[in-house]
Design a protein around this motif. Structure first.
Motif, PDB file in Angstrom:
ATOM      1  N   MET A   1     -12.200   0.465   0.829  1.00  0.00           N
ATOM      2  CA  MET A   1     -12.037  -0.861   0.228  1.00  0.00           C
ATOM      3  C   MET A   1     -10.642  -1.140  -0.464  1.00  0.00           C
ATOM      4  SD  MET A   1     -13.813  -3.374  -0.189  1.00  0.00           S
ATOM      5  CE  MET A   1     -14.480  -4.865  -0.943  1.00  0.00           C
ATOM      6  N   HIS A   2      -9.999  -0.097  -0.817  1.00  0.00           N
ATOM      7  CA  HIS A   2      -8.578  -0.377  -1.301  1.00  0.00           C
ATOM      8  C   HIS A   2      -7.689  -0.670  -0.004  1.00  0.00           C
ATOM      9  CE1 HIS A   2      -8.796   0.638  -5.289  1.00  0.00           C
ATOM     10  NE2 HIS A   2      -9.538   1.712  -4.934  1.00  0.00           N
ATOM     11  N   ALA A   3      -7.800  -0.018   1.264  1.00  0.00           N
ATOM     12  CA  ALA A   3      -7.106  -0.453   2.323  1.00  0.00           C
ATOM     13  C   ALA A   3      -7.425  -1.933   2.994  1.00  0.00           C
ATOM     14  CB  ALA A   3      -7.417   0.602   3.571  1.00  0.00           C
ATOM     15  N   ALA A   6      -5.229  -3.868   0.607  1.00  0.00           N
ATOM     16  CA  ALA A   6      -3.688  -3.728   0.879  1.00  0.00           C
ATOM     17  C   ALA A   6      -3.540  -4.504   2.267  1.00  0.00           C
ATOM     18  CB  ALA A   6      -3.546  -2.323   1.248  1.00  0.00           C
ATOM     19  N   VAL A   7      -4.230  -4.688   3.139  1.00  0.00           N
ATOM     20  CA  VAL A   7      -4.180  -5.269   4.384  1.00  0.00           C
ATOM     21  C   VAL A   7      -4.070  -6.819   4.327  1.00  0.00           C
ATOM     22  CG1 VAL A   7      -4.796  -6.008   6.591  1.00  0.00           C
ATOM     23  CG2 VAL A   7      -4.737  -3.570   5.738  1.00  0.00           C
ATOM     24  N   ILE A   8      -4.899  -7.286   3.442  1.00  0.00           N
ATOM     25  CA  ILE A   8      -5.073  -8.780   3.193  1.00  0.00           C
ATOM     26  C   ILE A   8      -3.607  -9.149   2.261  1.00  0.00           C
ATOM     27  CG2 ILE A   8      -6.262 -10.352   1.427  1.00  0.00           C
ATOM     28  CD1 ILE A   8      -7.604  -9.636   4.183  1.00  0.00           C
ATOM     29  N   PHE A   9      -3.234  -8.192   1.136  1.00  0.00           N
ATOM     30  CA  PHE A   9      -2.145  -8.623   0.467  1.00  0.00           C
ATOM     31  C   PHE A   9      -0.901  -8.601   1.195  1.00  0.00           C
ATOM     32  CE2 PHE A   9       1.388  -6.896  -2.199  1.00  0.00           C
ATOM     33  CZ  PHE A   9       1.763  -7.868  -3.040  1.00  0.00           C
ATOM     34  N   SER A  14       3.358 -11.480   3.808  1.00  0.00           N
ATOM     35  CA  SER A  14       4.284 -11.611   4.818  1.00  0.00           C
ATOM     36  C   SER A  14       4.403 -12.989   5.341  1.00  0.00           C
ATOM     37  CB  SER A  14       3.833 -10.521   5.982  1.00  0.00           C
ATOM     38  OG  SER A  14       4.436 -10.946   7.202  1.00  0.00           O
ATOM     39  N   LEU A  15       3.107 -13.793   5.261  1.00  0.00           N
ATOM     40  CA  LEU A  15       3.192 -15.081   5.721  1.00  0.00           C
ATOM     41  C   LEU A  15       3.895 -15.952   4.818  1.00  0.00           C
ATOM     42  CD1 LEU A  15      -0.466 -15.533   7.283  1.00  0.00           C
ATOM     43  CD2 LEU A  15       1.694 -15.717   8.552  1.00  0.00           C
TER      44      LEU A  15
END
Length: 136
Positions: A1-3, A6-9, A14-15
């Motif tokens: 769930m942390h990954a 992390a990807v969403i963050f 980035s955007l």
């Protein structure tokens, strides 16, 4: 769930930075200067976070506590020997970010995102296929 988070963050940040940079380029067409300023600001922000993570503050009940959000950030240390070793990689990273920002300043945001996606997907495809061909 942390990954997943992390990807969403990373995606949101980035955007957000890309849109912020595009807005800056509409006001000031100087991608190299903007890149330099952002990197200098990153160094100072990292040093400040390291300082806040190591410094004790008094809470309401007069106990000394650390700022929990910054406690995982190590204090800023400059080691010349390490700096010399990582200088080529740092220079390459700086050039990559500068040229990325120059591409962003010369193109539309949507086109930039498409090119960025293809660049990373083709790089991954090349690396994976090269790695597999070396194994077999």
């Amino acid at each position: 769930m942390h990954a997943f988070f992390a990807v969403i963050f990373y995606t949101v940040v980035s955007l957000g930075v890309t849109l912020f940079n595009k807005g800056l380029f509409n006001l000031l067409n100087a991608p190299a200067f903007i890149t330099w300023f952002q990197m200098v600001a990153t160094v100072f922000t990292s040093a400040l976070c390291g300082f806040l993570g190591q410094r004790y503050f008094r809470s309401q009940d007069f106990l000394q506590v650390r700022v929990p959000a910054f406690s995982m950030v190590p204090p800023f240390q400059f080691k010349p020997a390490v700096a010399v070793k990582v200088a080529p990689l740092s220079l390459f990273f700086m050039l990559m970010i500068t040229f990325t920002n120059m591409t962003l300043s010369a193109s539309d945001f949507g086109f930039y995102q498409v090119v960025r996606h293809f660049k990373f997907s083709h790089f991954r495809l090349f690396v994976l296929s090269s790695f597999r061909s070396m194994l077999f």
